[in-house]
Design an enzyme around this catalytic site. Sequence first.
Site, short mmCIF file in Angstrom:
data_model
loop_
_atom_site.label_atom_id
_atom_site.label_comp_id
_atom_site.label_asym_id
_atom_site.label_seq_id
_atom_site.Cartn_x
_atom_site.Cartn_y
_atom_site.Cartn_z
N LEU A 25 -14.35 -6.35 -6.85
CA LEU A 25 -15.25 -6.51 -5.72
C LEU A 25 -15.83 -5.18 -5.25
CD1 LEU A 25 -13.27 -9.17 -3.68
CD2 LEU A 25 -15.66 -9.42 -4.38
N ASP A 79 -6.35 9.51 -1.56
CA ASP A 79 -5.55 8.38 -1.08
C ASP A 79 -5.90 8.10 0.37
OD1 ASP A 79 -3.65 6.54 -0.33
OD2 ASP A 79 -1.92 7.73 -0.97
N ILE A 80 -6.62 7.00 0.60
CA ILE A 80 -7.11 6.70 1.94
C ILE A 80 -6.02 6.12 2.85
CG2 ILE A 80 -9.55 6.57 1.44
CD1 ILE A 80 -7.51 3.40 1.61
N ASN A 106 -12.17 -1.91 1.30
CA ASN A 106 -11.93 -2.91 0.27
C ASN A 106 -10.66 -2.67 -0.54
OD1 ASN A 106 -12.98 -5.03 -1.83
ND2 ASN A 106 -12.66 -3.16 -3.04
N TYR A 177 1.12 -9.70 1.75
CA TYR A 177 -0.35 -9.66 1.66
C TYR A 177 -0.98 -10.47 2.79
CZ TYR A 177 -4.96 -10.45 -0.51
OH TYR A 177 -6.30 -10.54 -0.78
N LYS A 181 -3.42 -8.95 5.69
CA LYS A 181 -4.80 -9.43 5.86
C LYS A 181 -5.02 -10.04 7.25
CE LYS A 181 -6.65 -8.28 1.93
NZ LYS A 181 -7.63 -7.16 1.91
#
Length: 309
Positions: A25, A79-80, A106, A177, A181
């Site tokens: 994506l 590395d964010i 993302n 996960y 999210k």
Amino acid sequence: MTGTGNCTGICTGRVAVVTGAGRGLGRAHALALAAEGAAVVVNDLGVAPDGAGASAGPAQQVADEIRAIGGRAVAHTGDITTTDGAASLITTALDAFGRLDALVNNAGFLRDRMLVNLDEDDWDAVIRVHLKGHFLPLRHAAAHWRAEAKAGRTPDARIINTGSGAGLLGSVGQGNYSAAKAGIIGLTLVAAAELAPYGVQINALAPAARTRMTERTFAATMATPAAGEFDAMAPENVSPLVVWLASADSAGVTGRVFEAEAGRITVMEGWRPGPTADKGTRWTPTEAGESTRKLLAAAEAPQPVYGAR
């Protein structure tokens, strides 16, 4: 950028940062933004689907691909999920292109386990890359835009966060996960309210598409169609909404959550009051139970959790 088919240049002059843009994506978003005129910072750590390892190759390859067709792009492999990495991501955009207009969060990976088998390390890793990996770039971009607004240069800025149906409904085997999210949705709503005075709009997207994260978990749904058939799960189907949300044309749209897949866009409507009973004084447990049963009978049934049996 020329030679891009039906592109309209909706993002001409804008600068966008896309995290996790080396594949799937993120790559589709970066290419679509570039095709519509944006200069793009392509961030990717180049890790495996479970977050292991690192490689500069994927980010550089996408940046090269954009430049090869006349676009402007630079790679960022920091590395964010670290303060230094997230700060350098924003600095890279400013140093390379002189401004920042849009941030597309993302980046992510999976470590799926049923809850009774989910290790603490797997919980921490997924929460870190998804939730912290959204917060830190958002925080550093927001600090830049706030400074611009206070200097009298109020931006027309955008942040697009990546949620998931797993965060909206839950997903069996994906407790870490799903929690991450769901947290991203909450972060989006708060950030949209806090940053509105500085000219920043923030929305979240729950996409469904074929990526390294989904093609094994949901193999049947993500299967490639026969030749000539519409590829409903192609990542490129999601990117037009991302591009529009990143553009100035999306003025006034903030604090919203969308689902996008194939040719479908849905505005998601979250928690809001449903059936209510008010006794006017304290309930007994039995009374509370009897009243709650009646309220549940009058309420809409919840949608099933993904993968529930």
